[in-house]
Motif scaffolding. Structure first.
Motif, PDB file in Angstrom:
ATOM      1  N   VAL A 147      69.287  45.758 -72.691  1.00 26.59           N
ATOM      2  CA  VAL A 147      69.469  45.432 -71.281  1.00 26.59           C
ATOM      3  C   VAL A 147      68.107  45.163 -70.658  1.00 26.59           C
ATOM      4  CG1 VAL A 147      70.190  46.327 -69.035  1.00 26.59           C
ATOM      5  CG2 VAL A 147      71.615  46.731 -71.067  1.00 26.59           C
ATOM      6  N   VAL A 148      67.999  44.070 -69.918  1.00 25.65           N
ATOM      7  CA  VAL A 148      66.736  43.641 -69.324  1.00 25.65           C
ATOM      8  C   VAL A 148      66.859  43.602 -67.803  1.00 25.65           C
ATOM      9  CG1 VAL A 148      64.981  41.825 -69.230  1.00 25.65           C
ATOM     10  CG2 VAL A 148      66.234  42.255 -71.368  1.00 25.65           C
ATOM     11  N   ASP A 149      65.982  44.309 -67.142  1.00 27.92           N
ATOM     12  CA  ASP A 149      65.898  44.346 -65.673  1.00 27.92           C
ATOM     13  C   ASP A 149      67.205  44.759 -64.998  1.00 27.92           C
ATOM     14  OD1 ASP A 149      63.208  43.733 -65.560  1.00 27.92           O
ATOM     15  OD2 ASP A 149      63.531  41.576 -65.366  1.00 27.92           O
ATOM     16  N   PRO A 150      67.761  45.897 -65.405  1.00 32.30           N
ATOM     17  CA  PRO A 150      68.970  46.360 -64.715  1.00 32.30           C
ATOM     18  C   PRO A 150      68.638  46.849 -63.313  1.00 32.30           C
ATOM     19  CG  PRO A 150      68.193  48.057 -66.205  1.00 32.30           C
ATOM     20  CD  PRO A 150      67.325  46.846 -66.447  1.00 32.30           C
ATOM     21  N   THR A 151      69.526  46.577 -62.394  1.00 32.66           N
ATOM     22  CA  THR A 151      69.375  47.055 -61.024  1.00 32.66           C
ATOM     23  C   THR A 151      69.973  48.453 -60.911  1.00 32.66           C
ATOM     24  OG1 THR A 151      71.366  45.778 -60.588  1.00 32.66           O
ATOM     25  CG2 THR A 151      69.275  44.800 -59.916  1.00 32.66           C
ATOM     26  N   ARG A 152      69.977  48.976 -59.701  1.00 30.61           N
ATOM     27  CA  ARG A 152      70.425  50.357 -59.491  1.00 30.61           C
ATOM     28  C   ARG A 152      71.864  50.565 -59.923  1.00 30.61           C
ATOM     29  NH1 ARG A 152      72.012  52.928 -54.577  1.00 30.61           N
ATOM     30  NH2 ARG A 152      71.649  50.968 -53.506  1.00 30.61           N
TER      31      ARG A 152
END
Length: 383
Positions: A147-152
């Motif tokens: 997973v790349v750059d997951p948000t909150r």
């Protein structure tokens, strides 16, 4: 007064907007909140449950709008819009209230799966209201995903992997983000997998443990290779990821309509330094990459009307590197002109960006209700 009001979820609202349905959206937030960020085509009629309609508005005008066709009411969290809806109901008007208001709208995601060959899985997750773009990279045969750059709302990324028959095997943040709170560490902890940041993130005062990755290093996701490329400029710690030698996750170095701004980390006086680094990233570090490489950025700009600056929400935001080299004006500038343009950009900064950076560095904790308030509104990461 009716006992219940019809409610519309943000998913249903998005479907109606995308289908260009005959629906008028009335936004009851204060004008300053509305002007900064609102739904496409929304009409601002400020309303407070105790104070009533804002100056310059009367109920006759409101009823005329509502009588003209289907109407949905939205506010910040669904509170004042509900009171507004009850008032209109008592006047014999039929309206729908958007459940959760703009807060829920800010958490709405579109998932776009990218056509790939073999067992490679690649999906772009678009946080519609903010224009944040994250990714799930996986090997279907191995059942593993990065997973790349997951948000909150990191569960959104985990669900995409699960729906494709994969488990999360690692999490990467391409840099210390300034526009949104990262869900990277939370997701990595929940899945008990490594959390990766650039080895240079230490220089930014990161206060937690992570797995450092270096320029040229390869992360393996099953049989899928993900090469780490240092790409400083927007920040010193920014990395890009080259997936399967064909897809460049360019984060905030290169967008399909612009490049990343440079003063958020370096400060106004250091924007030129960031501009120099970014020029080198685009022209030197990207030099070995062919024109057929597909660029998948970390953001897309969102205007005050909630519309993407490139493409449409729910459709893939991407371009080939060759297209951007030919068509993006910033790519055609020589070094002095590029640095001057980047350093001289004056667009509004992401809201609360200094606090967001501190939270993402791990030196500040915020409660859930505070986190929501910090993130409201679109990103402003581009020049």
């Amino acid at each position: 007064m009716p006992e219940l009001l019809d409610q519309l979820t943000v998913d249903e609202l998005a479907t109606a907007i995308d289908a260009d349905e005959d629906l008028t959206v009335i936004d009851t937030r204060p004008p300053e909140s509305f002007d900064a960020w609102h739904l496409p085509g929304a009409v601002n009629i400020p309303y407070h449950p105790m104070e009533g309609l804002g100056d310059g508005h009367d109920w006759a005008d409101v009823e005329a709008i509502v009588s003209a066709g289907p109407t949905a009411i939205i506010c910040g969290k669904g509170l004042s819009s509900t009171s507004f809806g009850f008032e209109l109901g008592s006047r014999g008007q039929d309206v729908t209230v958007v459940k959760g208001g703009m807060e829920d709208w800010s958490k709405l995601y579109d998932v776009v799966e990218i056509e790939t060959e073999g067992d490679l899985f690649l999906a772009q997750l678009q946080r519609r209201a903010k224009g944040c773009l994250g990714y799930v990279v996986g090997d279907r045969a191995a059942g593993k995903a990065l997973v790349v750059d997951p948000t909150r709302q990191s569960h959104e990324f985990e669900l995409v992997a699960a729906d494709a028959g994969m488990v999360v095997d690692g999490v990467v943040d391409t840099h210390i983000h300034a526009d949104h709170l990262s869900g990277g560490r939370t997701l990595a902890d929940r899945c008990d997998v490594p959390y990766y940041l650039s080895e240079t993130a230490e220089e930014r005062g990161v206060a937690y443990e992570y797995e450092p990755v270096a320029d040229g290093e390869t992360l393996s996701v099953g049989d899928v290779d993900v090469e780490v490329l240092a790409a400083p400029g927007h920040t010193t710690d920014l990395v890009n990821l080259l997936v399967d030698g064909r897809y460049l996750l360019s984060a905030d170095a290169l967008f399909t309509e612009s490049v990343g701004r440079t003063e958020l980390e370096f400060g106004e006086g250091g924007a030129e330094q960031g501009g120099e680094l970014l020029y080198e990233t685009l022209h030197d570090r990207y030099a070995p990459l062919g024109d057929d490489i597909v660029v998948l950025p970390g953001h897309v700009s969102v205007d005050a009307e909630g519309r993407f600056g490139a493409g449409k929400s729910g459709e893939l935001i991407a371009a080939t590197l060759g297209e951007l080299r030919r068509e993006l004006e910033l790519f055609s500038l020589d070094r002095p002109a590029f640095v001057e343009r980047v350093a001289g950009q004056t667009s509004e900064k992401p809201p609360n960006y200094e606090v967001v950076i501190d939270v993402n560095r791990g030196i500040l904790d915020v409660k859930e209700d505070e986190a929501t308030g910090l993130e409201l509104g679109p990103n402003n990461c581009a020049v």
